[in-house]
Design an enzyme around this catalytic site. Structure first.
Site, mmCIF file in Angstrom:
data_model
loop_
_atom_site.group_PDB
_atom_site.id
_atom_site.type_symbol
_atom_site.label_atom_id
_atom_site.label_comp_id
_atom_site.label_asym_id
_atom_site.label_seq_id
_atom_site.Cartn_x
_atom_site.Cartn_y
_atom_site.Cartn_z
ATOM 1 N N ASP A 183 0.856 -1.189 0.000
ATOM 2 C CA ASP A 183 0.000 0.000 0.000
ATOM 3 C C ASP A 183 0.892 1.239 0.000
ATOM 4 O O ASP A 183 0.621 2.210 0.696
ATOM 5 C CB ASP A 183 -0.944 -0.014 1.209
ATOM 6 C CG ASP A 183 -2.123 0.950 1.016
ATOM 7 O OD1 ASP A 183 -2.263 1.491 -0.097
ATOM 8 O OD2 ASP A 183 -2.882 1.151 1.971
ATOM 9 N N LYS A 186 1.891 3.540 -5.840
ATOM 10 C CA LYS A 186 1.329 2.556 -6.775
ATOM 11 C C LYS A 186 2.289 2.253 -7.929
ATOM 12 O O LYS A 186 2.278 1.161 -8.480
ATOM 13 C CB LYS A 186 -0.029 3.034 -7.327
ATOM 14 C CG LYS A 186 -0.996 3.530 -6.241
ATOM 15 C CD LYS A 186 -1.115 2.599 -5.051
ATOM 16 C CE LYS A 186 -1.625 3.335 -3.819
ATOM 17 N NZ LYS A 186 -1.389 2.642 -2.556
ATOM 18 N N ASP A 211 -3.214 -2.969 -2.511
ATOM 19 C CA ASP A 211 -4.371 -2.076 -2.393
ATOM 20 C C ASP A 211 -4.397 -1.065 -3.546
ATOM 21 O O ASP A 211 -3.370 -0.791 -4.174
ATOM 22 C CB ASP A 211 -4.305 -1.330 -1.045
ATOM 23 C CG ASP A 211 -5.612 -0.607 -0.734
ATOM 24 O OD1 ASP A 211 -6.659 -0.980 -1.306
ATOM 25 O OD2 ASP A 211 -5.595 0.329 0.092
ATOM 26 N N ASN A 212 -5.571 -0.521 -3.796
ATOM 27 C CA ASN A 212 -5.763 0.595 -4.752
ATOM 28 C C ASN A 212 -5.344 0.246 -6.177
ATOM 29 O O ASN A 212 -4.855 1.119 -6.900
ATOM 30 C CB ASN A 212 -4.995 1.847 -4.288
ATOM 31 C CG ASN A 212 -5.344 2.274 -2.878
ATOM 32 O OD1 ASN A 212 -4.504 2.224 -1.989
ATOM 33 N ND2 ASN A 212 -6.577 2.670 -2.650
ATOM 34 N N GLU A 241 -10.997 3.593 0.100
ATOM 35 C CA GLU A 241 -11.139 3.771 1.548
ATOM 36 C C GLU A 241 -11.833 5.102 1.876
ATOM 37 O O GLU A 241 -11.436 6.152 1.385
ATOM 38 C CB GLU A 241 -9.764 3.712 2.240
ATOM 39 C CG GLU A 241 -8.684 4.626 1.678
ATOM 40 C CD GLU A 241 -7.855 3.979 0.564
ATOM 41 O OE1 GLU A 241 -8.302 2.961 0.007
ATOM 42 O OE2 GLU A 241 -6.765 4.495 0.261
HETATM 43 CA CA CA Z 1 -4.544 2.434 0.376
#
Ligand code: CA
Length: 259
Positions: A183, A186, A211-212, A241
Site C-alpha cells: 500500500d 502505486k 491495495d488501490n 477507503e
Molecule cells: Ca490504500
C-alpha cells in the site's frame, strides 16, 4: 474576454462534469486541499493530528478499537490513505485463511495496515513493515505500540522499499515471506514485486495483496501479475477507503513459482 453567450453555452457541460466527478472533487478537497490548509494553520502534520485523536479516544492495547477510532477520524475529520475498514475486512479474511508466519508490508504510512495485519497474525508470527518517510514511520511506531504490539511482533523498517527489500534477509532476518501487503506508491508495486522475486523473498504459495489497484490504479502491475505465469491473480472489487462512491479494488496474487 469570453462573451456571456459563449460562457452560457458551456454551462451545461460544466454542470455535467461537476455532477459526474463530484466524488473525485470531494476526494481532492478532503485528501489534498483541506489537509494542506490544516497543516499550514495548525503547524501539525495530518498524521500527527490523527495520532493526537487516537490518544484522546482509542483504548490502548485494543487493536480493533485503535482501527475503528482511525476509521471514525477518517470518515468524520480528515482523509487518511490507509486500506480502510471495507477492504480491511478482505485483507483480514485472506490473512486468517493463510495463517502466515512471516508477513511483509510495504507502505506503513501511519500504521493502520500494520495494526490490521498484526491483529490477524497467528501466535509467534512476525510482521516487518517498510516506510520510506521517517516522520510517518515515527507516527506509525507510536500507533503500533498504542495498539499493543511490541518490536518482536512488528518491526518498523525506515527506508525506501527498493533499498530495504534487497537487505531484508541479511539485516532483518526475513528469509522468505508468506504474505505481502502493498500500500505504498502505486508506481512502485511492479518494481518491488520483481525485487521480491529476484531476491527470492516469496515463499512457495505466498500471497501478495495490493491495495488501490483500480484507483488510483496500478495497471502495469496487474498486467504483469496476470500474464507472467508466476501468479494466480484475482481482483476483489470494493470502493476507495472512506469513499464508498469511488470504485477501487484489492489484487490478490498467489505465487506459484517460476512456472
Ligand atoms: Ca490504500
Amino acid at each position: 474576454m469570453v462573451s456571456p453567450a459563449i460562457a452560457l453555452a458551456f454551462l451545461p457541460l460544466l454542470l455535467t462534469l461537476l455532477i459526474r466527478y463530484r466524488h473525485y472533487l470531494r476526494l481532492l478537497y478532503r485528501a489534498v486541499l483541506a489537509a494542506w490548509l490544516r497543516d499550514r494553520l495548525t503547524g501539525v502534520p495530518r498524521e500527527h493530528r490523527a495520532f493526537q485523536y487516537l490518544l484522546a479516544h482509542a483504548v490502548p492495547g485494543d487493536p480493533r478499537h485503535v482501527l475503528s477510532t482511525l476509521d471514525r477520524w477518517s470518515y468524520g475529520c480528515e482523509h487518511l490513505p490507509s486500506v480502510g475498514p471495507v477492504k480491511g475486512r478482505i485483507v483480514s479474511r485472506l490473512l486468517a485463511e493463510r495463517a502466515p508466519r512471516r508477513v511483509l508490508e510495504l507502505g506503513t504510512h501511519c500504521g493502520y495496515g500494520a495494526v490490521l495485519l498484526a491483529a490477524g497474525l497467528p501466535p509467534g508470527a512476525r510482521l516487518c513493515t517498510v516506510e520510506g518517510n521517517p516522520q510517518l514511520a515515527s507516527v506509525a511506531q507510536k500507533v503500533i505500540r498504542l495498539a499493543g504490539f511490541d518490536e518482536r511482533t512488528v518491526e518498523v523498517i525506515v527506508g525506501p522499499s527498493e533499498e530495504v527489500i534487497p537487505r531484508l534477509r541479511e539485516r532483518h532476518g526475513l528469509a522468505a515471506t508468506d504474505f505481502v501487503f502493498m500500500d505504498h506508491g502505486k508506481r512502485c508495486y511492479l518494481r518491488d514485486l520483481r525485487l521480491l522475486e529476484s531476491h527470492r523473498l516469496l515463499a512457495p504459495g505466498a500471497t501478495v495483496v495490493a491495495d488501490n489497484v483500480l484507483f488510483p490504479g496500478a495497471p502495469r502491475f496487474l498486467q504483469y501479475a496476470k500474464s507472467c505465469g508466476r501468479y494466480r491473480c484475482r481482483v476483489h472489487r470494493a470502493s476507495l477507503e472512506y469513499f464508498p462512491a469511488i470504485p477501487d479494488g484489492l489484487a490478490e496474487l498467489r505465487y506459484t513459482g517460476d512456472g
